[in-house]
Write a protein that holds these residues in place. Structure first.
Motif, PDB file in Angstrom:
ATOM      1  N   SER A 300    -107.095  15.908  49.265  1.00 12.98           N
ATOM      2  CA  SER A 300    -106.717  14.602  49.811  1.00 12.98           C
ATOM      3  C   SER A 300    -106.721  14.624  51.331  1.00 12.98           C
ATOM      4  O   SER A 300    -107.188  13.677  51.980  1.00 12.98           O
ATOM      5  CB  SER A 300    -105.336  14.199  49.287  1.00 12.98           C
ATOM      6  N   TYR A 303    -110.348  14.577  52.749  1.00 11.25           N
ATOM      7  CA  TYR A 303    -111.039  13.291  52.709  1.00 11.25           C
ATOM      8  C   TYR A 303    -110.350  12.215  53.548  1.00 11.25           C
ATOM      9  O   TYR A 303    -110.723  11.051  53.495  1.00 11.25           O
ATOM     10  CB  TYR A 303    -111.236  12.841  51.258  1.00 11.25           C
ATOM     11  N   GLU A 351    -123.212   6.156  51.110  1.00  7.15           N
ATOM     12  CA  GLU A 351    -122.141   7.146  51.200  1.00  7.15           C
ATOM     13  C   GLU A 351    -121.681   7.342  52.632  1.00  7.15           C
ATOM     14  O   GLU A 351    -120.480   7.480  52.901  1.00  7.15           O
ATOM     15  CB  GLU A 351    -122.585   8.482  50.603  1.00  7.15           C
ATOM     16  N   ARG A 354    -119.598   4.416  53.553  1.00 10.95           N
ATOM     17  CA  ARG A 354    -118.292   4.519  52.908  1.00 10.95           C
ATOM     18  C   ARG A 354    -117.369   5.431  53.703  1.00 10.95           C
ATOM     19  O   ARG A 354    -116.197   5.114  53.939  1.00 10.95           O
ATOM     20  CB  ARG A 354    -118.461   5.049  51.490  1.00 10.95           C
ATOM     21  N   ARG A 355    -117.887   6.569  54.159  1.00 12.05           N
ATOM     22  CA  ARG A 355    -117.022   7.520  54.878  1.00 12.05           C
ATOM     23  C   ARG A 355    -116.697   7.035  56.285  1.00 12.05           C
ATOM     24  O   ARG A 355    -115.609   7.315  56.798  1.00 12.05           O
ATOM     25  CB  ARG A 355    -117.684   8.902  54.895  1.00 12.05           C
ATOM     26  N   LEU A 358    -113.852   4.658  55.690  1.00 12.13           N
ATOM     27  CA  LEU A 358    -112.634   5.408  55.392  1.00 12.13           C
ATOM     28  C   LEU A 358    -112.032   6.005  56.661  1.00 12.13           C
ATOM     29  O   LEU A 358    -110.819   5.940  56.885  1.00 12.13           O
ATOM     30  CB  LEU A 358    -112.939   6.524  54.392  1.00 12.13           C
ATOM     31  N   SER A 438    -118.797   7.551  39.912  1.00 15.72           N
ATOM     32  CA  SER A 438    -117.719   7.246  40.855  1.00 15.72           C
ATOM     33  C   SER A 438    -117.720   8.258  41.985  1.00 15.72           C
ATOM     34  O   SER A 438    -117.868   9.461  41.739  1.00 15.72           O
ATOM     35  CB  SER A 438    -116.367   7.286  40.140  1.00 15.72           C
ATOM     36  N   PRO A 439    -117.561   7.791  43.229  1.00 15.27           N
ATOM     37  CA  PRO A 439    -117.478   8.746  44.346  1.00 15.27           C
ATOM     38  C   PRO A 439    -116.355   9.757  44.166  1.00 15.27           C
ATOM     39  O   PRO A 439    -116.472  10.907  44.581  1.00 15.27           O
ATOM     40  CB  PRO A 439    -117.223   7.847  45.562  1.00 15.27           C
ATOM     41  N   LEU A 440    -115.258   9.338  43.523  1.00 22.51           N
ATOM     42  CA  LEU A 440    -114.135  10.249  43.334  1.00 22.51           C
ATOM     43  C   LEU A 440    -114.514  11.436  42.466  1.00 22.51           C
ATOM     44  O   LEU A 440    -114.035  12.549  42.676  1.00 22.51           O
ATOM     45  CB  LEU A 440    -112.954   9.498  42.715  1.00 22.51           C
ATOM     46  N   ASP A 441    -115.385  11.216  41.489  1.00 21.17           N
ATOM     47  CA  ASP A 441    -115.830  12.323  40.641  1.00 21.17           C
ATOM     48  C   ASP A 441    -116.571  13.366  41.470  1.00 21.17           C
ATOM     49  O   ASP A 441    -116.414  14.569  41.263  1.00 21.17           O
ATOM     50  CB  ASP A 441    -116.735  11.804  39.520  1.00 21.17           C
ATOM     51  N   TYR A 443    -116.220  13.826  44.737  1.00 19.29           N
ATOM     52  CA  TYR A 443    -115.283  14.455  45.663  1.00 19.29           C
ATOM     53  C   TYR A 443    -114.493  15.567  44.983  1.00 19.29           C
ATOM     54  O   TYR A 443    -114.145  16.573  45.610  1.00 19.29           O
ATOM     55  CB  TYR A 443    -114.306  13.415  46.224  1.00 19.29           C
ATOM     56  N   MET A 444    -114.211  15.425  43.695  1.00 11.90           N
ATOM     57  CA  MET A 444    -113.416  16.425  42.976  1.00 11.90           C
ATOM     58  C   MET A 444    -114.122  17.770  42.863  1.00 11.90           C
ATOM     59  O   MET A 444    -113.486  18.794  42.647  1.00 11.90           O
ATOM     60  CB  MET A 444    -113.071  15.905  41.581  1.00 11.90           C
TER      61      MET A 444
END
Length: 504
Positions: A300, A303, A351, A354-355, A358, A438-441, A443-444
């Motif tokens: 967390s 990111y 992408e 998106r960053r 963020l 999903s972007p979260l997938d 990132y994991m």
């Protein structure tokens, strides 16, 4: 094998594996390059080689500047840009006799975990699942990893901000090494997140990685984050102290981070991890559970911090000072329109945008205390967690004691853990047209690599093959990561050699 034959094989493989999209640009006018290889072969025969990589073909990730080949960062924002200089790491390799084999594909500006966010299209791994579907090559240095895995080059340079060298290595069965922050010069590397970016090395084995590292592990006055000769001597002196020098002949204490045994860990990766630890125990080393409690927050924090730095670094690509300038009303009308709104919209991929958003949000006045400042605090706690478990203390941190505050019985020499929590996913499951993507997938996937990046520690991923307990004809390939204290890169490489390519 002669260097000339090896180079010719690499060039032939570049042609036969072109559909994998690992290299963006390759060598042109092969005659002069092959002549350089012949000269290196002669020096090798005479015993006067410039270095261990003299005459070897090395691929360069396309966010590292090269004078003879374009540097695009896989982005429309840097279309047809050719640098007037080589990055320091590239210059050091060329002075050592190495030859740039080409520029490797990547996620745009290094932002991604699967090398699919490229204007040149996704990188494809040779690996397939049981249904014959293409698997992810990892990112963002996926092109470098695939080029090495398919023998299109001897080794490759990549960059590792949160795992971008180690994750592709784990997915392609290669070795990916992220040295301690500051050992390899970043001068000439297009910045993503300055406090995290590290030039890394991908090779077919630890030996080839060590050879390249020996060439580029040098101070550079042009890079303000490069460790000076004095600091390097201070680190070496600390590692030669009697307590630490004894590790060369005595069994090592291997740490196992309890927080890395997450529920999402796939059975094949868990099997590779446990068998790797069992192998180290059979070699006489001891295994010790350790706790790194704050590392559960590392992903967390990463990111928040990395996009924040990226939003600042990429602000320069406005079509006025840097990058491509788009055609259209917004590109020329001022003050009635925004001078660079259209340019940035066209130049950056989804992408990257998106960053940037963020990062801009986390740096805004209302959000900075709740996000950016808190993430920096987490980063310090992550560093403290690592310092608390290693036998060697952090050699350059101010106010650190000469010995670790941990009791000797509790301190460990290195940590061994998985590089990625699961096997590489299918490329088709990651693309934008997949409604479940999903972007979260994505990132994991960095959950095990980010903590070492936040702390600036040396870490390496080595391939380990584990025979299936169900079917002896089946085998799973996983990346196992070795992490060491800051500056303890030699020990990390030594332990990696013990595990490299093992069938367990």
């Amino acid at each position: 094998m002669s260097l000339l034959r090896e180079a010719e094989r690499c060039i032939a493989n570049q042609g036969s594996h072109a559909t994998l999209n690992a290299l963006i640009t390759t060598l042109q006018h092969l005659g002069p390059w092959l002549e350089r290889v012949r000269d290196a072969d002669t020096r090798r025969t005479q015993g006067t080689s410039k270095s261990a990589v003299d005459g070897r073909l090395i691929a360069i990730k396309d966010n590292i500047c090269t004078r003879d080949l374009p540097t695009t960062c896989a982005s429309n924002a840097l279309d047809k840009f050719t640098s007037p200089f080589n990055a320091t790491a590239v210059q050091q390799l060329e002075e050592a006799g190495a030859i740039v084999a080409g520029k490797s594909n990547l996620d745009e500006f290094g932002m991604g975990s699967h090398s699919i966010n490229s204007r040149f299209g996704p990188v494809r791994s040779l690996r397939r699942n049981r249904d014959g579907e293409s698997l992810s090559a990892g990112g963002s240095s996926g092109g470098s990893a695939v080029a090495v895995a398919t023998a299109q080059c001897y080794a490759a340079l990549g960059t590792d901000t949160g795992g971008s060298v180690r994750l592709p290595a784990a997915y392609t069965g290669t070795v990916g090494f992220k040295p301690s922050y500051g050992l390899i010069s970043r001068w000439g590397v297009v910045a993503y997140a300055n406090s995290l970016d590290t030039v890394g090395i991908i090779g077919k084995d630890v030996s080839s990685v060590r050879e390249v590292f020996g060439v580029v592990n040098r101070p550079d006055s042009r890079d303000p984050t490069s460790l000076s000769s004095f600091t390097r001597s201070r680190i070496d002196s600390h590692l030669r102290s009697p307590a630490l020098a004894a590790r060369a002949t005595s069994p090592l204490k291997i740490g196992v981070p309890l927080e890395y045994n997450i529920s999402e860990l796939s059975p094949s990766v868990l099997r590779a991890w446990s068998r790797s630890l069992a192998y180290m125990r059979r070699q006489g080393h001891t295994i010790h559970p350790v706790s790194l409690p704050t590392t559960t927050l590392a992903l967390s924090a990463y990111y928040v911090l990395a996009p924040a730095e990226a939003s600042s670094n990429l602000a320069k690509y406005d079509g006025v000072r840097y990058g491509t300038r788009s055609e259209g009303p917004n590109s020329a009308t001022f003050p009635s329109g925004y001078l660079y709104a259209s340019t940035r919209g066209v130049g950056f991929g989804s992408e990257v945008k998106r960053r940037i958003l963020l990062g801009a949000f986390s740096l805004s006045a209302d959000a900075m205390d709740n996000y950016f400042i808190q993430a920096q605090r987490v980063r310090r706690l992550v560093q403290h967690d690592f310092d608390a478990v290693f036998r060697a203390h952090q050699p350059i941190a101010s106010g650190q004691p000469e010995t670790n505050t941990n009791p000797e019985k509790d301190a460990v020499d290195v940590l061994i853990c998985p590089t990625a929590p699961s096997s590489p996913p299918r490329i088709s499951s990651l693309m934008d047209h997949n409604p479940r993507a999903s972007p979260l997938d994505a990132y994991m996937n960095d959950v095990f690599t980010v903590p070492a990046s936040l702390a600036g520690l040396p870490a390496i991923s080595v391939p380990v093959t584990v025979e299936s307990t169900i079917d002896s004809r089946d085998a799973d390939l996983a990346g196992i990561q070795v992490i060491g204290q800051y500056g303890d890169d030699s020990l990390v490489l030594k332990v990696a050699e013990l595990l490299d390519g093992r069938h367990l």
